[in-house]
Structures are given as structure tokens and as C-alpha cells.
Write an enzyme that holds these catalytic residues in place. Sequence first.
Site, short mmCIF file in Angstrom:
data_model
loop_
_atom_site.label_atom_id
_atom_site.label_comp_id
_atom_site.label_asym_id
_atom_site.label_seq_id
_atom_site.Cartn_x
_atom_site.Cartn_y
_atom_site.Cartn_z
CD GLU A 1 54.16 -8.70 -51.23
OE1 GLU A 1 53.41 -8.42 -52.18
OE2 GLU A 1 53.83 -9.39 -50.27
CB CYS B 1 49.53 -6.58 -53.97
SG CYS B 1 47.94 -5.79 -53.71
N1 SAH Z 1 46.61 1.50 -53.48
C1 SAH Z 1 46.45 1.51 -54.88
C2 SAH Z 1 47.47 0.67 -55.60
C3 SAH Z 1 47.77 -0.68 -55.02
S1 SAH Z 1 46.50 -1.88 -55.13
C4 SAH Z 1 45.04 1.14 -55.27
O1 SAH Z 1 44.28 0.66 -54.43
O2 SAH Z 1 44.70 1.37 -56.42
C5 SAH Z 1 46.40 -2.22 -56.86
C6 SAH Z 1 45.09 -2.84 -57.28
O3 SAH Z 1 44.97 -4.15 -56.71
C7 SAH Z 1 43.88 -2.05 -56.81
O4 SAH Z 1 42.95 -1.89 -57.84
C8 SAH Z 1 43.35 -2.93 -55.71
O5 SAH Z 1 41.98 -2.72 -55.50
C9 SAH Z 1 43.67 -4.31 -56.21
N2 SAH Z 1 43.61 -5.36 -55.18
C10 SAH Z 1 43.96 -5.27 -53.89
N3 SAH Z 1 43.73 -6.44 -53.26
C11 SAH Z 1 43.25 -7.29 -54.19
C12 SAH Z 1 42.82 -8.64 -54.17
N4 SAH Z 1 42.86 -9.36 -53.07
N5 SAH Z 1 42.36 -9.18 -55.33
C13 SAH Z 1 42.33 -8.47 -56.47
N6 SAH Z 1 42.74 -7.19 -56.55
C14 SAH Z 1 43.18 -6.61 -55.42
#
Ligand code: SAH
Length: 328
Positions: free
Chosen positions: A79, A321
Site C-alpha cells: 500500500e 495502514c
Molecule cells: N512499523 C513501523 C512503521 C509503520 S506503522 C512502526 O510501527 O513504527 C506507522 C505508525 O502507525 C506506527 O506508529 C504504528 O503504531 C501506527 N499504527 C499502526 N496501526 C494503527 C492503527 N490501527 N491506528 C493508529 N495507528 C496505527
Amino acid sequence: MERGGRAFHARILRREVLERGTLKYEAMTGLPDRLRESLSRDLPVLGLVELARSPSKDGTCKLLLGLAEGEGSKAQSIETVHIPPLSRKAQSGATLCVSTQVGCPVGCPFCASGKAGLVRNLRADEILEQYLHGRALGAIARSVVMGIGEPLLNFDALLAALTIVHKEMGIGARKITVSSVGFPERVRRAALARPPFQLAISLHTAFDEERAALVPAMAKTPIEEVLSAGDFWFETTGREVTYEVVLLAGLNDTLQHAEELGRRLAGRRATVNLIPFNPVVDGDFQRPEGQRVDEFRELVENAGVVARVRWSRGLESDAACGQLRLRN
Ligand code: SAH
Ligand code: SF4
């Protein structure tokens, strides 16, 4: 070149694609006709194929991009999200959110990306091509590496791609943010490479036991080690770390959580981004009320730490995401 092209033709092609955003050979008038015809017959400009597009009312557009896999292996997808500025005056271009892996091995229970584990790392060209697909939807002013995957587990490919994005597509290093769960050795290694990006670390809580549950791949790494790797990043690169906390109602959004977070970060050159949870399909988690989010932010700020709230956009189409991929 077997097609009769010369080395300088390759340079022209590169400039057309990366600097000018030309994605059709017909439009690359600096190349000889015969070469353009030959290339358009059997070599697509982009290797990733757009499989689905999911636009939201607020202008956010999520792309599902298919990867070309080897014979016999199942086709995979990733994505990329194009997020235009809310007001034209405020900002000159969109923010692009890109992925670094197919799936993710970290397994955070609130995240759609980790649901099926890791399939594979993306190659540098696959990370870079997301920017080319994204730019076709509108100019890009900044980028967040916050799509599917854990960027620091695929650092070499990420660095190769972002170096091109920075140098040849002209996106400033201060306008690119890579978000990671903060594996200490990988943060240190990244800092020493002085890469063209800012670092955000997904902390989620200041309590070790709780972090072990929220970020399973880091269950054995004490938070203190993550924070000292963050300090090392700041000392080495001179760029402040942003700590991210996804706020989950009734779990890590209590006032004790806010106070402990403030206490742990007080005195550090860092900012906190509070991200109210985006409900994912079949999720067990909930988004906190706005008032709780505000109280949380105030308590963190009382400790002398800058804190901001980031409500995510593009909610009504496919929320957080990893969801578009999960659905397909
Ligand atoms: N793997 C990395 C980058 C991708 S996720 C990481 O975890 O930092 C990017 C951000 O989106 C992260 O802070 C993650 O905790 C957040 N995230 C993932 N799923 C989410 C959700 N359902 N709601 C809000 N934030 C979310
Ligand atoms: Fe992976 Fe980041 Fe999702 Fe955790 S939040 S599963 S590290 S993509």
C-alpha cells in the site's frame, strides 16, 4: 544496450522518470524513436501495477500496488497513501506514505499490517516506485515511511531508495520521516549512516510489560535501551526523535500512562506524537474520546515534553495502514 541505445540515453531516461515524472516512453522526446518504440513494446516504465485505488472524501487516496513475483510464486501487494494538504495555502504538495515490507514480522496486535506476518522485504526499486506512482496523483512535498512493514529491518534497501528520492526527486531530508519500533542496534547503525530522513520511534507506552504485549518483537528489549538509542540518534545526527504513541482506549491512555511517559521523556530532546487508534477490521481495540486525548497531551506537556495529537485522515475509506491489503 542491446536495443541500440547509448549510456547517455540511460541518463536521459533516468532524468525523465525521476526528475520530470514522465511515465510514458512516447513523451521522452530526448530518446530516439526506434529506442522508444522498442522499450514500449516490452519494458514497462514501472514494475509495480496499480491493483486498486481507494479515495476518501478528504482527498486522501490509497493505492494498492501489485509486485511482479517470480514464476510459481503468488503475486503480492503493498500500500501507498497519497495525502494532499488540507488547505492549498498551508502547504505546497502532498504527503506520501510508503511501505517497506510485504507484511510485517513485529506483530503489534492493533495493526492490520502485521496480521499475516512477514512475506518478504521490498527491494529498493519497489520502495522508490511507490513515489513515482504517488507523484502521478499530485506533487509530493513530504513523505512518511509509515506504511506496511518495519523500515529498519530493511534498512539497506530503504536507504538506497530514499537517497534517490532525496537527491533526484528533490524531497528534503527534513521532510522525510521514517517510523520504527526502535530496535536499538538498528537505530544506532542508521544514525551512523546519517541518512536523509528524520526518525520517529513507536513507543506506545512507558511501561516495559505493556510494551512487550503491544510490540511483541521487542518483548526482550527494555524501553530504557530504546530511549538511549534515540538519544544516540539525536547526538549523532543532530535531529530530534519523535516518539509515537497509538492511544488505545482503556489500555495505554490512562493518566498514569501520560505521567509515566512524561517522566521518562523529561529532559530529552524529543517530541511526542499521540495517534488516537484507527479501528481496524475485527479489532479488539477502541479509539479514546477526544477529551481523554487532550488530557493525556496536557499531562505529557506538564513534564516539559512537546506533545501533539495526530488524528489520521482517510478514515472512511479504508482506515489504518494495512487494511486495503488485508481486504484484498
Ligand atoms: N512499523 C513501523 C512503521 C509503520 S506503522 C512502526 O510501527 O513504527 C506507522 C505508525 O502507525 C506506527 O506508529 C504504528 O503504531 C501506527 N499504527 C499502526 N496501526 C494503527 C492503527 N490501527 N491506528 C493508529 N495507528 C496505527
Ligand atoms: Fe509492523 Fe509497525 Fe504494524 Fe507494528 S505497527 S505490526 S511494527 S507495521
